[in-house]
Every structure is written in C-alpha cells, then in structure tokens.
Design a protein around this motif. Structure first.
Motif, PDB file in Angstrom:
ATOM      1  N   UNK A   1      51.352  32.925  82.827  1.00 42.49           N
ATOM      2  CA  UNK A   1      50.917  34.073  83.632  1.00 42.49           C
ATOM      3  C   UNK A   1      51.766  34.100  84.903  1.00 42.49           C
ATOM      4  N   UNK A   2      52.933  34.701  84.781  1.00 46.65           N
ATOM      5  CA  UNK A   2      53.892  34.771  85.879  1.00 46.65           C
ATOM      6  C   UNK A   2      54.674  36.064  85.765  1.00 46.65           C
ATOM      7  N   UNK A   3      55.462  36.394  86.798  1.00 40.52           N
ATOM      8  CA  UNK A   3      56.164  37.677  86.844  1.00 40.52           C
ATOM      9  C   UNK A   3      57.644  37.538  86.520  1.00 40.52           C
ATOM     10  N   UNK A   4      58.218  36.372  86.668  1.00 42.35           N
ATOM     11  CA  UNK A   4      59.658  36.198  86.458  1.00 42.35           C
ATOM     12  C   UNK A   4      59.914  35.139  85.382  1.00 42.35           C
ATOM     13  N   UNK A   5      61.130  35.143  84.864  1.00 44.37           N
ATOM     14  CA  UNK A   5      61.540  34.169  83.852  1.00 44.37           C
ATOM     15  C   UNK A   5      62.346  33.058  84.511  1.00 44.37           C
ATOM     16  N   UNK A   6      62.016  31.825  84.200  1.00 44.76           N
ATOM     17  CA  UNK A   6      62.723  30.671  84.750  1.00 44.76           C
ATOM     18  C   UNK A   6      63.361  29.882  83.605  1.00 44.76           C
TER      19      UNK A   6
END
Length: 237
Positions: A22-27
């Motif tokens: 549940x996050x907004x960016x890709x790492x």
C-alpha cells in the motif's frame, strides 16, 4: 505470494520479484545476493512495472556486478592428507595423525588434525569446521572492536549482536535490528578482508541501502576498500 517477472536489456535477462504494498511509488532494490526486488503499489500494472525496471536496467546490472564480487565462491576442498585449506589468507596443508583424543592445531604450515583410528573424511571435516567456528567467534569479535574506531561515532555503529553462520550467498549482512551476521568461511580470508566486510556491514547501521550516501561513508572510513574487496575476491576464488 510474490510475483516473478523478467525483462530483456542489452542481451541480458533481468529477473525480479514484485512485492505489492500500500504505497504510491515503485521502489527497485538490488539485494546483496544480487537478486532484484521491485516494491510496487497495489494497483500497478505489470507493463508499467516492467517499463520502470527497464529504465533502471543499467543501474541494476552495475549493482549486480558489484555484489557478485562480494559473494562467496564455493570451492570444493577435500579432507584428506596433503589437501590445502585456508586460514586468515594463508594456505595450510592437512596432516592427519592418529590419537586418543580428536584435536586440531596449526603447526609450521600444517593443519594437524588428530583423529581416532578409523575416522573418515567426514569426521575430519567436522573437526576442522568446529575449529574454524571457534576461531571465527574470537576473531570476528576482535575485528569488530578494531573496525569501530574508524567511525566518528563508534557506538552509533556498534551492532546489537554478532551471529556466525555457514552462508551460501553472502559474506555478511546487517539486519534492521542491528544484528551483524558473518559467514563462517570469512575466517579463511586475510584479516584486512575481514575488516572490509565488517566495516561494510557497520556502514549499514546508518545507511541501509547501497546508494551514494553509503558509498561515500564507506569511502570515508575505509578509503582503500576497493583494494580489500578485490583481494577478498582473489584469495577466496
């Protein structure tokens, strides 16, 4: 369950694991065992993830090459008289003697392994590995204390504990909780190479990832780390 995906870049196939959070960016992270993990938003499309990994492909390959030099080489050694085994970067030949009590000691270029009559190669291996473990437990503690003063705030970089294991895929690691894990086989490497691995891992107490800040810190506390790393690769190849 993690999803496994692949992309092609410049003739290389890059395999990576996708973990959705549940996050907004890709790492994107390259682990010390050279595996690749992409941590993506829950609703990210596969094609979108592939495109972002492909955009970072050159960096991923550089990181993998770096870590591959840090991985242990699994050299097959025999446990018979005359075979050579390493300790602190030096080669010692095995000399097998019969005795009333099992024992291992170093003497003038030899590993003297004393065994009961009828002992086989596997028993000799167990004796030698137990000796290595005992020496590693003492030596790694010593090299930790020798390495901490490299840092301006030594206690900030001190691990919460040291663990020693027979690892297959790495020389060492530092957990988020500060547990320093070292490969037992590192006791076979020169002392300056042990110091390199220990110092490398101590840097992770303040720099979790292998980004520019980590490299800057490692270079500051151990300016000759590339030479030590190269020697570790050559001696343990």
């Amino acid at each position: 369950m993690a999803e496994i995906r692949r992309i092609e870049y410049g003739g290389h196939i890059i395999k990576f694991r996708v973990e959705r959070r549940d996050r907004r960016t890709l790492e994107i992270a390259v682990e010390p065992n050279a595996t690749v993990t992409a941590t993506a938003p829950l609703n990210a499309a596969g094609d979108e993830i592939d495109a972002k990994v492909r955009k970072r492909a050159a960096w991923i390959l550089r990181q993998q090459r770096y870590f591959e030099g840090f991985l242990p080489r699994m050299v097959e050694r025999r446990y018979v008289a005359g075979e050579t085994h390493l300790y602190l970067g030096r080669q010692y030949r095995l000399k097998i003697l019969r005795a009333d009590q099992p024992n291992v000691r170093l003497l003038r270029g030899f590993f003297i392994v004393e065994v009961l009559r009828g002992a086989d190669a596997d028993e000799i291996r167990q004796l030698l590995e137990a000796w290595y473990f005992a020496r590693a437990r003492y030596k790694f503690e010593e090299r930790l204390e020798a390495s901490l003063p490299r840092f301006s705030a030594p206690e900030k970089h001190r691990p919460t504990m040291i663990m020693i294991r027979d690892l297959k895929r790495r020389w060492g690691s530092m957990s988020p909780a500060g547990r320093l894990l070292l490969n037992q086989r590192l006791i076979q490497a020169p002392t300056e190479c042990i110091d390199y691995v220990v110092t490398h891992e101590l840097c992770h107490r303040t720099e979790a990832h292998h980004g520019p800040a980590f490299i800057e810190l490692l270079g500051r506390v151990m300016p000759d780390w590339p030479r030590r790393k190269e020697r570790l690769e050559k001696v343990m190849a």
